[in-house]
Design an enzyme around this catalytic site. Sequence first.
Site, PDB file in Angstrom:
ATOM      1  N   CYS A 342       0.830  -1.208   0.000  1.00 45.12           N
ATOM      2  CA  CYS A 342       0.000   0.000   0.000  1.00 45.12           C
ATOM      3  C   CYS A 342       0.867   1.262   0.000  1.00 45.12           C
ATOM      4  O   CYS A 342       1.482   1.575  -1.005  1.00 45.12           O
ATOM      5  CB  CYS A 342      -0.977  -0.048   1.183  1.00 45.12           C
ATOM      6  N   HIS A 426      -3.951  -5.083   0.170  1.00 45.96           N
ATOM      7  CA  HIS A 426      -3.648  -5.730   1.443  1.00 45.96           C
ATOM      8  C   HIS A 426      -3.738  -7.251   1.340  1.00 45.96           C
ATOM      9  O   HIS A 426      -4.828  -7.818   1.406  1.00 45.96           O
ATOM     10  CB  HIS A 426      -4.617  -5.235   2.524  1.00 45.96           C
ATOM     11  N   GLU A 428      -2.903  -9.340   3.564  1.00 46.43           N
ATOM     12  CA  GLU A 428      -3.264  -9.910   4.866  1.00 46.43           C
ATOM     13  C   GLU A 428      -4.761  -9.843   5.122  1.00 46.43           C
ATOM     14  O   GLU A 428      -5.250 -10.417   6.107  1.00 46.43           O
ATOM     15  CB  GLU A 428      -2.521  -9.155   5.971  1.00 46.43           C
TER      16      GLU A 428
END
Length: 454
Positions: A342, A426, A428
């Site tokens: 990001c 992202h 995760e």
Amino acid sequence: MATQGLNFALNNPSTFFAPNKPPRHSKFRIVTVKCSAPLSSEGAATGLAERPWNVANARLVLEDGSIWRAKSFGASGTQVGEVVFNTSLTGFSEYEIILGVREAVVGRISYELTGYQEILTDPSYAGQFVLMTNPHIGNTGVNFDDEESRQCFLAGLVIRSLSIGTSNWRCAETLGNYLAERNIMGIYDVDTRAITRRLRQDGSLIGVLSTEESKSDQELLEMSRSWDIVGIDLISDVSCKEPFEWVESTKPDWDFNNHERNSKTYRVIAYDFGIKHNILRRLASYGCQIIVVPSTWPASETLKLKPDGVLFSNGPGDPSAVPYAVAIVKELLGKVPVFGICMGHQLLGQALGGKTFKMKFGHHGGNHPVHNIQNGRVEISAQNHNYAVDPATLPKGVEVTHINLNDGTCAGLAYPALNVMSLQYHPEASPGPHDSDCVFRDFVELMKSVKYRA
């Protein structure tokens, strides 16, 4: 206080609801409904002491001049911020397990699609009002296992409907109480669909959220037009102040990819530009020993720790507003494998010589399709950013590895000559899908290959 009651009975409910059908006398029942309302001391039907429902007591004033009246929850006051919309799905459902021909209920599964708590604690939302496009928010309450940072950094929460109750075995408190304790403003009973369409048409807008009746609409409008999020260093406020070691990995109950773990340990220095906890958990679960450092941590001090790799994390705001971070990234290039997520991806883009630009309304949500050019797969991703790297400005040798299929923007980079990899979104999740979790394995493999060659 005196009360006045109204009683009525439906002596034949079947006739009342279906007058053309014969009454079923064998199941005759009487239903009594009692309605009451508080009256004044004089017994008149006027002068209620208090309304049993909330009234519109808040305003969201946008810089385009539109004024949106709503009901407040959480904290009170006046706050300015950039309004963005998030398309993540949130909710809660329970399913009964049916077994056998007799349809015996043998258990109940709670299937959670919650995401608003992770969004509230994502530091990348600093300086922003988050508008949830999913209409019903708050029905799972909040718990203390889903925190993605040490506090809430967003400016406020805008939703259509606030749940009047909670239904989740992990619920610790209501959403309203949670926000009030953290001094975060929220509004509901506002037309989020209309605001979202306005943001899609005109782009992200600065707004002012206020519960103060003393402030006029014109005052709030002037506040919205005198503030700008562009060019502001938001990273310094969300980053840690001192280095610390992170040891927590993903809990076994939530882990889903442990069959691909590397048994060796790799030392990773994670720059905290607003890092989410689940990034650290996923790295730890893949066998990484992690030290988290502040955003201003000198590159020379990082190299003294002899890391196998460096992570540049997510974070809020404009990457062009933090030249010190770009300088740190540039100094580490080619000296150690690096992975940017990001904001880290955008800083890598600038450090490599490219430029970034502000998007019309950004990407915020857990349902963005991305084309992984390296393997041909399409991944559904969780995203939260208002800026993107312009691939046309990157030097020769830098590869675009991922493309956002909604608008064609750059969603990933690689520079094999300098052992660089990055993603604009992202991997995760938290909240969101896990399609891209394997990128943590890719980072471990990159560190492994460089260490082996050395």
